[in-house]
Design a protein around this motif. Structure first.
Motif, PDB file in Angstrom:
ATOM      1  N   THR A  58       0.883  -1.250   0.058  1.00 33.92           N
ATOM      2  CA  THR A  58      -0.100  -0.090   0.007  1.00 33.92           C
ATOM      3  C   THR A  58       0.759   1.195   0.100  1.00 33.92           C
ATOM      4  OG1 THR A  58      -0.127  -0.009   2.615  1.00 33.92           O
ATOM      5  CG2 THR A  58      -1.755  -1.141   1.265  1.00 33.92           C
ATOM      6  N   GLN A  59       2.356   1.348  -0.253  1.00 33.62           N
ATOM      7  CA  GLN A  59       3.019   2.422   0.170  1.00 33.62           C
ATOM      8  C   GLN A  59       2.821   2.826  -1.566  1.00 33.62           C
ATOM      9  OE1 GLN A  59       7.308   1.654   0.147  1.00 33.62           O
ATOM     10  NE2 GLN A  59       7.471   3.616   1.460  1.00 33.62           N
ATOM     11  N   ASN A  60       2.680   4.381  -1.477  1.00 33.13           N
ATOM     12  CA  ASN A  60       2.478   5.073  -2.776  1.00 33.13           C
ATOM     13  C   ASN A  60       3.988   5.115  -3.503  1.00 33.13           C
ATOM     14  OD1 ASN A  60       0.001   5.801  -2.059  1.00 33.13           O
ATOM     15  ND2 ASN A  60       0.449   7.736  -0.681  1.00 33.13           N
ATOM     16  N   PRO A  61       4.062   5.301  -4.697  1.00 34.14           N
ATOM     17  CA  PRO A  61       4.961   5.238  -5.483  1.00 34.14           C
ATOM     18  C   PRO A  61       6.113   6.568  -5.079  1.00 34.14           C
ATOM     19  CG  PRO A  61       3.423   5.176  -6.986  1.00 34.14           C
ATOM     20  CD  PRO A  61       2.703   5.438  -5.673  1.00 34.14           C
ATOM     21  N   ASP A  62       5.784   7.376  -4.491  1.00 35.47           N
ATOM     22  CA  ASP A  62       6.659   8.460  -3.894  1.00 35.47           C
ATOM     23  C   ASP A  62       7.526   7.962  -2.538  1.00 35.47           C
ATOM     24  OD1 ASP A  62       4.720   8.897  -2.216  1.00 35.47           O
ATOM     25  OD2 ASP A  62       4.318  11.041  -2.913  1.00 35.47           O
ATOM     26  N   GLY A  63       6.967   6.818  -1.942  1.00 31.48           N
ATOM     27  CA  GLY A  63       7.516   6.351  -0.673  1.00 31.48           C
ATOM     28  C   GLY A  63       6.564   6.864   0.450  1.00 31.48           C
ATOM     29  N   SER A  64       5.449   7.398   0.235  1.00 34.50           N
ATOM     30  CA  SER A  64       4.403   7.828   1.198  1.00 34.50           C
ATOM     31  C   SER A  64       3.492   6.733   1.676  1.00 34.50           C
ATOM     32  CB  SER A  64       3.899   9.007   0.947  1.00 34.50           C
ATOM     33  OG  SER A  64       3.004   9.110  -0.185  1.00 34.50           O
ATOM     34  N   TRP A  65       2.668   7.109   2.520  1.00 37.95           N
ATOM     35  CA  TRP A  65       1.329   6.262   2.653  1.00 37.95           C
ATOM     36  C   TRP A  65       0.191   7.128   2.915  1.00 37.95           C
ATOM     37  CZ3 TRP A  65       5.683   3.756   4.641  1.00 37.95           C
ATOM     38  CH2 TRP A  65       5.918   2.663   4.412  1.00 37.95           C
TER      39      TRP A  65
ATOM     40  N   ALA B  13      10.347   5.376   2.470  1.00 36.96           N
ATOM     41  CA  ALA B  13       9.667   6.451   3.340  1.00 36.96           C
ATOM     42  C   ALA B  13      10.545   7.219   3.914  1.00 36.96           C
ATOM     43  CB  ALA B  13       9.044   5.648   4.411  1.00 36.96           C
ATOM     44  N   LEU B  14      11.782   7.234   4.369  1.00 40.81           N
ATOM     45  CA  LEU B  14      12.492   8.218   4.831  1.00 40.81           C
ATOM     46  C   LEU B  14      13.070   9.205   3.904  1.00 40.81           C
ATOM     47  CD1 LEU B  14      14.922   5.880   6.952  1.00 40.81           C
ATOM     48  CD2 LEU B  14      13.075   7.152   7.863  1.00 40.81           C
ATOM     49  N   ASN B  15      13.237   8.740   2.783  1.00 39.19           N
ATOM     50  CA  ASN B  15      13.558   9.693   1.685  1.00 39.19           C
ATOM     51  C   ASN B  15      12.343  10.935   1.351  1.00 39.19           C
ATOM     52  OD1 ASN B  15      16.061   8.855   0.842  1.00 39.19           O
ATOM     53  ND2 ASN B  15      15.350   7.285  -0.530  1.00 39.19           N
ATOM     54  N   PHE B  16      11.227  10.285   1.254  1.00 36.67           N
ATOM     55  CA  PHE B  16      10.123  10.850   1.082  1.00 36.67           C
ATOM     56  C   PHE B  16       9.911  11.963   2.374  1.00 36.67           C
ATOM     57  CE2 PHE B  16       5.621  11.902   2.598  1.00 36.67           C
ATOM     58  CZ  PHE B  16       4.929  12.622   1.194  1.00 36.67           C
ATOM     59  N   LEU B  17      10.011  11.376   3.524  1.00 32.55           N
ATOM     60  CA  LEU B  17       9.705  12.458   4.624  1.00 32.55           C
ATOM     61  C   LEU B  17      10.885  13.401   4.765  1.00 32.55           C
ATOM     62  CD1 LEU B  17       8.685   9.550   7.425  1.00 32.55           C
ATOM     63  CD2 LEU B  17       7.533  11.597   6.454  1.00 32.55           C
ATOM     64  N   SER B  18      12.034  13.100   4.274  1.00 35.49           N
ATOM     65  CA  SER B  18      13.046  14.137   4.463  1.00 35.49           C
ATOM     66  C   SER B  18      13.175  15.261   3.413  1.00 35.49           C
ATOM     67  CB  SER B  18      14.557  13.471   4.255  1.00 35.49           C
ATOM     68  OG  SER B  18      14.853  12.965   2.998  1.00 35.49           O
TER      69      SER B  18
ATOM     70  N   THR C 207       2.977   8.405   7.029  1.00 34.02           N
ATOM     71  CA  THR C 207       4.269   7.812   6.576  1.00 34.02           C
ATOM     72  C   THR C 207       5.020   7.440   7.607  1.00 34.02           C
ATOM     73  OG1 THR C 207       3.771   8.831   4.426  1.00 34.02           O
ATOM     74  CG2 THR C 207       5.795   8.099   4.970  1.00 34.02           C
ATOM     75  N   ALA C 208       5.244   8.581   8.768  1.00 30.18           N
ATOM     76  CA  ALA C 208       6.124   8.372   9.852  1.00 30.18           C
ATOM     77  C   ALA C 208       5.893   7.336  10.491  1.00 30.18           C
ATOM     78  CB  ALA C 208       5.968   9.758  10.481  1.00 30.18           C
ATOM     79  N   THR C 209       4.402   7.068  10.820  1.00 29.45           N
ATOM     80  CA  THR C 209       3.972   5.853  11.545  1.00 29.45           C
ATOM     81  C   THR C 209       4.440   4.678  10.942  1.00 29.45           C
ATOM     82  OG1 THR C 209       2.300   7.188  12.547  1.00 29.45           O
ATOM     83  CG2 THR C 209       2.031   4.943  12.749  1.00 29.45           C
ATOM     84  N   ALA C 210       4.246   4.559   9.720  1.00 24.92           N
ATOM     85  CA  ALA C 210       4.412   3.207   9.130  1.00 24.92           C
ATOM     86  C   ALA C 210       5.881   3.040   9.020  1.00 24.92           C
ATOM     87  CB  ALA C 210       3.858   3.333   7.580  1.00 24.92           C
ATOM     88  N   GLY C 211       6.423   4.189   8.742  1.00 26.24           N
ATOM     89  CA  GLY C 211       8.210   3.858   8.734  1.00 26.24           C
ATOM     90  C   GLY C 211       8.604   3.592  10.105  1.00 26.24           C
ATOM     91  N   ARG C 212       8.322   4.004  11.192  1.00 21.95           N
ATOM     92  CA  ARG C 212       8.639   3.799  12.436  1.00 21.95           C
ATOM     93  C   ARG C 212       8.260   2.357  12.718  1.00 21.95           C
ATOM     94  NH1 ARG C 212      12.293   3.778  15.875  1.00 21.95           N
ATOM     95  NH2 ARG C 212      11.637   3.982  18.082  1.00 21.95           N
ATOM     96  N   THR C 213       7.163   1.759  12.265  1.00 17.64           N
ATOM     97  CA  THR C 213       6.857   0.217  12.387  1.00 17.64           C
ATOM     98  C   THR C 213       8.059  -0.543  11.644  1.00 17.64           C
ATOM     99  OG1 THR C 213       4.673   0.851  12.489  1.00 17.64           O
ATOM    100  CG2 THR C 213       5.159  -1.495  11.936  1.00 17.64           C
ATOM    101  N   PHE C 214       8.373  -0.375  10.609  1.00 21.08           N
ATOM    102  CA  PHE C 214       9.593  -0.866  10.248  1.00 21.08           C
ATOM    103  C   PHE C 214      10.683  -0.752  10.909  1.00 21.08           C
ATOM    104  CE2 PHE C 214       6.701  -0.907   6.402  1.00 21.08           C
ATOM    105  CZ  PHE C 214       6.958  -2.139   5.789  1.00 21.08           C
ATOM    106  N   GLN C 215      11.258   0.223  11.334  1.00 21.49           N
ATOM    107  CA  GLN C 215      11.992   0.535  12.353  1.00 21.49           C
ATOM    108  C   GLN C 215      12.313  -0.237  13.516  1.00 21.49           C
ATOM    109  OE1 GLN C 215      12.190   4.948  12.636  1.00 21.49           O
ATOM    110  NE2 GLN C 215      14.037   4.908  11.370  1.00 21.49           N
ATOM    111  N   ILE C 216      11.007  -0.101  13.994  1.00 18.85           N
ATOM    112  CA  ILE C 216      10.958  -0.922  15.418  1.00 18.85           C
ATOM    113  C   ILE C 216      11.306  -2.561  15.121  1.00 18.85           C
ATOM    114  CG2 ILE C 216       9.285  -1.597  17.256  1.00 18.85           C
ATOM    115  CD1 ILE C 216       8.299   1.529  17.007  1.00 18.85           C
ATOM    116  N   LEU C 217      10.828  -2.802  13.913  1.00 15.95           N
ATOM    117  CA  LEU C 217      10.817  -4.380  13.922  1.00 15.95           C
ATOM    118  C   LEU C 217      12.261  -4.665  13.183  1.00 15.95           C
ATOM    119  CD1 LEU C 217       7.267  -5.130  12.473  1.00 15.95           C
ATOM    120  CD2 LEU C 217       8.189  -5.716  14.708  1.00 15.95           C
ATOM    121  N   GLY C 218      12.913  -3.805  12.881  1.00 18.23           N
ATOM    122  CA  GLY C 218      14.189  -3.837  12.453  1.00 18.23           C
ATOM    123  C   GLY C 218      14.288  -4.217  10.991  1.00 18.23           C
TER     124      GLY C 218
END
Length: 97
Positions: A42-49, A83-88, A63-74
């Motif tokens: 479900t991630q958008n082509p630009d890296g966002s949700w 996601a990080l590229n989109f957010l930055s 996007t921050a919440t979804a990205g953080r989920t990936f970080q927490i899970l390693g």
């Protein structure tokens, strides 16, 4: 009733978070894998949700919440990188962002 994509993402993320709190996380691994798979698809082509007309949160919050989920899970794959590229590249518009 159809649920908005942001709502589904929120529920998926919450399920992942609660799964992490359990003592038997390995028993929950299939559910975690399913949640991550859902987020990847479900991630958008630009890296966002999010960002749809039915989204409950801003695209930055989702996007921050979804990205953080990936970080927490390693999980540090292209999904997180995108996601990080989109957010930055964004400028927050509100305190919530």
């Amino acid at each position: 009733m159809m649920l908005g994509s942001s709502y589904r993402i929120f529920i998926s993320i919450m399920c992942l978070g609660f799964s992490l709190l359990g003592r038997e996380i390995y028993a929950q691994q299939p559910s975690i894998d399913n949640g991550l798979s859902y987020l990847r698809t479900t991630q958008n082509p630009d890296g966002s949700w999010g960002g749809t007309s039915t989204s409950l949160n801003t695209i930055l919050q989702t996007t921050a919440t979804a990205g953080r989920t990936f970080q927490i899970l390693g999980v540090t794959d292209a999904t997180l990188t995108n996601a990080l590229n989109f957010l930055s590249a964004q400028t927050p518009n509100t305190v919530d962002d």
